[in-house]
Design a protein around this motif. Sequence first.
Motif, PDB file in Angstrom:
ATOM      1  N   LEU A   1       2.832   0.438  -0.425  1.00 16.47           N
ATOM      2  CA  LEU A   1       3.646   1.177  -1.350  1.00 16.47           C
ATOM      3  C   LEU A   1       3.874   2.592  -0.638  1.00 16.47           C
ATOM      4  O   LEU A   1       4.509   3.540  -1.917  1.00 16.47           O
ATOM      5  CB  LEU A   1       3.870   1.359  -2.266  1.00 16.47           C
ATOM      6  N   ARG A   2       2.884   3.124  -0.098  1.00 18.00           N
ATOM      7  CA  ARG A   2       2.532   5.184   0.126  1.00 18.00           C
ATOM      8  C   ARG A   2       4.204   5.401   0.578  1.00 18.00           C
ATOM      9  O   ARG A   2       4.204   6.815   0.662  1.00 18.00           O
ATOM     10  CB  ARG A   2       1.674   5.139   1.827  1.00 18.00           C
ATOM     11  N   LYS A   3       5.564   5.016   1.563  1.00 18.35           N
ATOM     12  CA  LYS A   3       6.423   5.679   2.061  1.00 18.35           C
ATOM     13  C   LYS A   3       7.205   4.551   1.112  1.00 18.35           C
ATOM     14  O   LYS A   3       8.167   5.186   1.549  1.00 18.35           O
ATOM     15  CB  LYS A   3       6.852   5.111   3.099  1.00 18.35           C
ATOM     16  N   GLY A   4       7.222   4.238  -0.107  1.00 18.91           N
ATOM     17  CA  GLY A   4       8.179   3.634  -1.085  1.00 18.91           C
ATOM     18  C   GLY A   4       8.502   2.052  -1.061  1.00 18.91           C
ATOM     19  O   GLY A   4       7.849   1.701   0.188  1.00 18.91           O
ATOM     20  N   ILE A   5       9.355   2.018  -2.109  1.00 23.81           N
ATOM     21  CA  ILE A   5       9.315   0.169  -1.472  1.00 23.81           C
ATOM     22  C   ILE A   5      10.399  -0.010  -0.987  1.00 23.81           C
ATOM     23  O   ILE A   5      10.322  -0.946  -0.074  1.00 23.81           O
ATOM     24  CB  ILE A   5       9.816   0.297  -3.081  1.00 23.81           C
ATOM     25  N   ALA A   6      11.748   0.472  -0.401  1.00 22.46           N
ATOM     26  CA  ALA A   6      12.202   0.449   1.078  1.00 22.46           C
ATOM     27  C   ALA A   6      12.000   0.347   1.750  1.00 22.46           C
ATOM     28  O   ALA A   6      11.623  -0.444   3.247  1.00 22.46           O
ATOM     29  CB  ALA A   6      13.346   1.289   0.728  1.00 22.46           C
ATOM     30  N   ALA A   7      10.349   1.090   2.353  1.00 20.90           N
ATOM     31  CA  ALA A   7       9.821   0.784   3.876  1.00 20.90           C
ATOM     32  C   ALA A   7       8.419  -0.048   3.330  1.00 20.90           C
ATOM     33  O   ALA A   7       8.418  -1.497   4.489  1.00 20.90           O
ATOM     34  CB  ALA A   7       8.877   2.257   3.941  1.00 20.90           C
ATOM     35  N   TYR A   8       8.588  -0.431   2.921  1.00 17.52           N
ATOM     36  CA  TYR A   8       7.530  -1.780   2.156  1.00 17.52           C
ATOM     37  C   TYR A   8       8.414  -3.048   2.248  1.00 17.52           C
ATOM     38  O   TYR A   8       7.820  -4.053   3.103  1.00 17.52           O
ATOM     39  CB  TYR A   8       7.667  -1.404   0.333  1.00 17.52           C
ATOM     40  N   PHE A   9       9.489  -3.084   2.179  1.00 21.72           N
ATOM     41  CA  PHE A   9      10.138  -4.343   2.643  1.00 21.72           C
ATOM     42  C   PHE A   9      11.190  -4.478   4.272  1.00 21.72           C
ATOM     43  O   PHE A   9      11.186  -5.040   4.318  1.00 21.72           O
ATOM     44  CB  PHE A   9      11.335  -4.691   0.910  1.00 21.72           C
TER      45      PHE A   9
ATOM     46  N   TYR B   1      -2.019  -2.716  12.184  1.00 22.26           N
ATOM     47  CA  TYR B   1      -2.909  -1.164  12.433  1.00 22.26           C
ATOM     48  C   TYR B   1      -3.384  -0.325  13.709  1.00 22.26           C
ATOM     49  O   TYR B   1      -3.575   0.342  13.631  1.00 22.26           O
ATOM     50  CB  TYR B   1      -3.995  -1.603  11.447  1.00 22.26           C
ATOM     51  N   ASN B   2      -3.330  -0.947  14.380  1.00 21.93           N
ATOM     52  CA  ASN B   2      -4.065  -1.104  15.856  1.00 21.93           C
ATOM     53  C   ASN B   2      -3.506   0.182  16.347  1.00 21.93           C
ATOM     54  O   ASN B   2      -3.437   1.063  17.324  1.00 21.93           O
ATOM     55  CB  ASN B   2      -4.154  -2.011  16.884  1.00 21.93           C
ATOM     56  N   GLU B   3      -1.527   0.026  15.677  1.00 21.64           N
ATOM     57  CA  GLU B   3      -0.569   0.845  16.648  1.00 21.64           C
ATOM     58  C   GLU B   3      -0.158   1.811  15.602  1.00 21.64           C
ATOM     59  O   GLU B   3       0.439   2.549  15.397  1.00 21.64           O
ATOM     60  CB  GLU B   3       0.912  -0.171  16.168  1.00 21.64           C
ATOM     61  N   TYR B   4      -1.129   2.335  15.135  1.00 22.11           N
ATOM     62  CA  TYR B   4      -1.381   3.647  13.397  1.00 22.11           C
ATOM     63  C   TYR B   4       0.100   2.667  12.184  1.00 22.11           C
ATOM     64  O   TYR B   4       0.324   3.880  12.326  1.00 22.11           O
ATOM     65  CB  TYR B   4      -1.418   4.668  14.060  1.00 22.11           C
ATOM     66  N   ASN B   5       0.640   1.944  13.188  1.00 24.10           N
ATOM     67  CA  ASN B   5       2.126   1.678  12.037  1.00 24.10           C
ATOM     68  C   ASN B   5       1.012   1.219  10.646  1.00 24.10           C
ATOM     69  O   ASN B   5       0.962  -0.377  10.164  1.00 24.10           O
ATOM     70  CB  ASN B   5       1.897   0.836  12.479  1.00 24.10           C
ATOM     71  N   PHE B   6       0.383   1.976   9.967  1.00 18.56           N
ATOM     72  CA  PHE B   6      -0.113   1.398   8.662  1.00 18.56           C
ATOM     73  C   PHE B   6       0.883   1.373   7.171  1.00 18.56           C
ATOM     74  O   PHE B   6      -0.125   0.117   7.017  1.00 18.56           O
ATOM     75  CB  PHE B   6      -0.591   2.882   7.596  1.00 18.56           C
ATOM     76  N   VAL B   7       1.993   1.627   7.383  1.00 18.82           N
ATOM     77  CA  VAL B   7       2.609   0.982   6.318  1.00 18.82           C
ATOM     78  C   VAL B   7       2.705  -0.820   6.250  1.00 18.82           C
ATOM     79  O   VAL B   7       2.837  -1.311   5.478  1.00 18.82           O
ATOM     80  CB  VAL B   7       3.700   2.062   5.768  1.00 18.82           C
ATOM     81  N   ALA B   8       3.806  -0.678   7.298  1.00 17.15           N
ATOM     82  CA  ALA B   8       3.785  -2.054   7.770  1.00 17.15           C
ATOM     83  C   ALA B   8       2.649  -3.001   7.497  1.00 17.15           C
ATOM     84  O   ALA B   8       2.676  -3.942   7.123  1.00 17.15           O
ATOM     85  CB  ALA B   8       4.408  -2.023   9.049  1.00 17.15           C
TER      86      ALA B   8
END
Lengths: 280, 299
Positions: B54-62, B251-258
């Motif tokens: 949820l680091r970048k907010g709920i919208a980014a989460y979904f 994770y390995n693509e540094y797309n941590f939020v996803a």
Amino acid sequence: MSRFYFKQPSVIPGFGLTFGYTVFYLSLIVLVPLSALFFKTTNLGWAEFWRIVSDPRVVASYRLTFGASLIGALINAVFGFAVAWTLVRYTFPGKKIIDAMVDLPFALPTAVSGIALTAIYAPNGWIGQYLEPLGIKAAFSPLGVTIALTFIGLPFVVRTLQPALEDLDSAVEEAAASLGANRVQTFARIILPTVLPALLTGFALAFARALGEYGSVVFISGNMPMQTEITALLIITKLEQFDYPGATAIAVVMLVASFAILLFINLLQWWSSHRYRAGA
Amino acid sequence: MAGTIALRKQPLPDVTSPVGAQKPWIKWLLVSLTLGFLTLFLFVPLAAVFTEALRKGIAAYFASFNDPAALAAIKLTLITAAIAVPLNLVFGLAAAWAIAKFNFAGRNLLITLIDLPFAVSPVISGLIYVLLFGLQGWLGPWLAEHDLKVIFAVPGIVLATIFVTFPFVARELIPLMQEQGSEEEQAALVLGANGWQTFWRVTLPNVKWALLYGVILCNARAMGEFGAVSVVSGHIRGQTNTIPLHVEILYNEYNFVAAFAVASLLAILALLTLAAKSLVEWQARRQTADTLEPTAAED
């Protein structure tokens, strides 16, 4: 009974069907594939096998895997004992939730544990940022591997000790106390020897689990050859290079180590059940 | 495990027991030690999953789930579990029936062999199927000739998952059914029930909670397995990626939020599993207290 039966006669039906299916499915899924591993190794020849499994990079991975697994299992033996003791002997608010949560490392997929632990112990993570100024490198070091292996081994020690501590007869402890033993003496001479088989079993289970662990370690370890590369990862690396004989030989070493621990655990169980029978 | 609590003698009250009359600081020391250790090793990692997601907010989460690759991974995980769990359920029932209701030579060996997959590293669990079905494997050339793909395809993923979840149902059922014995089944048979009727009406109701517990654990492991599946999958995005493998790629693509957002699905599954487990243990304890106590007293 003078005659030897493979199966004792019984009025219950369905032995042929269930036994046959059990053996068939077991062979199909487990026994035949596992034996493929050993047959594949016999193709290698002893000299070639030894060259692969005693390669310095492979030996370095054994040292890390066995060392970190051992330290993790020891930490769990000490702290797991405290956790099990607290959960069995004391009441405190939230105890039921805490008790249920002990199984989390078992229920949480290893990849999730892996990235979560890395996020915490990385140099900019919640805990890592405080360790960094102290000169302690947690993630991407052998310490990180140990942390991950401690995490996944915890439920084994606690869940094996809990029933043993529950079965302790408080009358024996009271007798020791009334005969003048203090708490430390009662613990060292009465409690610890009684639950020792359970403690050793939990320790061995946690150690065995840690030896083969892959998912929770690969993210936090950094995977540098000779330094932070665990044996399970080395098997995958060899496979990705299509070095099937190499992967197979190392896998056989790991499997033999796992089976040795399994045998040790079975002996412990046998020892503890016979010990209790003799005492009863 | 928890069944023993109900059958345990009530300990003496603290006041009369010299054991209970220990210093309170020992209790508080141990309770704080336990809570501290478990916070560090259980609660902090769990909190980290949701915080990072949820680091970048709920919208980014979904938004993380609005990705065909993520949806394909979820679908493949559901399919894999839907095949592996029922197969191991049927096996668990058959194995428990054979082992608990009959006395035959080699019974303990069979129990040990059923537990074997627990002793095998996940990586090796995947490797053995590569050695069997891979291109260099025993059946590889034959499979290639007939244009069948097992390794780096869905069948390999299903097989590896069946292997790692193999003992879960059986090992919950075997000890319970051994403890229950077969008197009730014998009574049903004497009263004229046939084998299937006995199984459905007598055995199954007696073991339903343990069975459910085994299925829950089996399902959690089937959906979360990483090492074994990673070896056989080939990591083809949208085709042979399960949820845990998709987490690794992100994770390995540094797309941590996803990565953490998809991982949070698995964390929620784990929490649901623990909740269901507590519920089932509670039900089983009630049932044990009701039905097992008289038979346990007979031994």
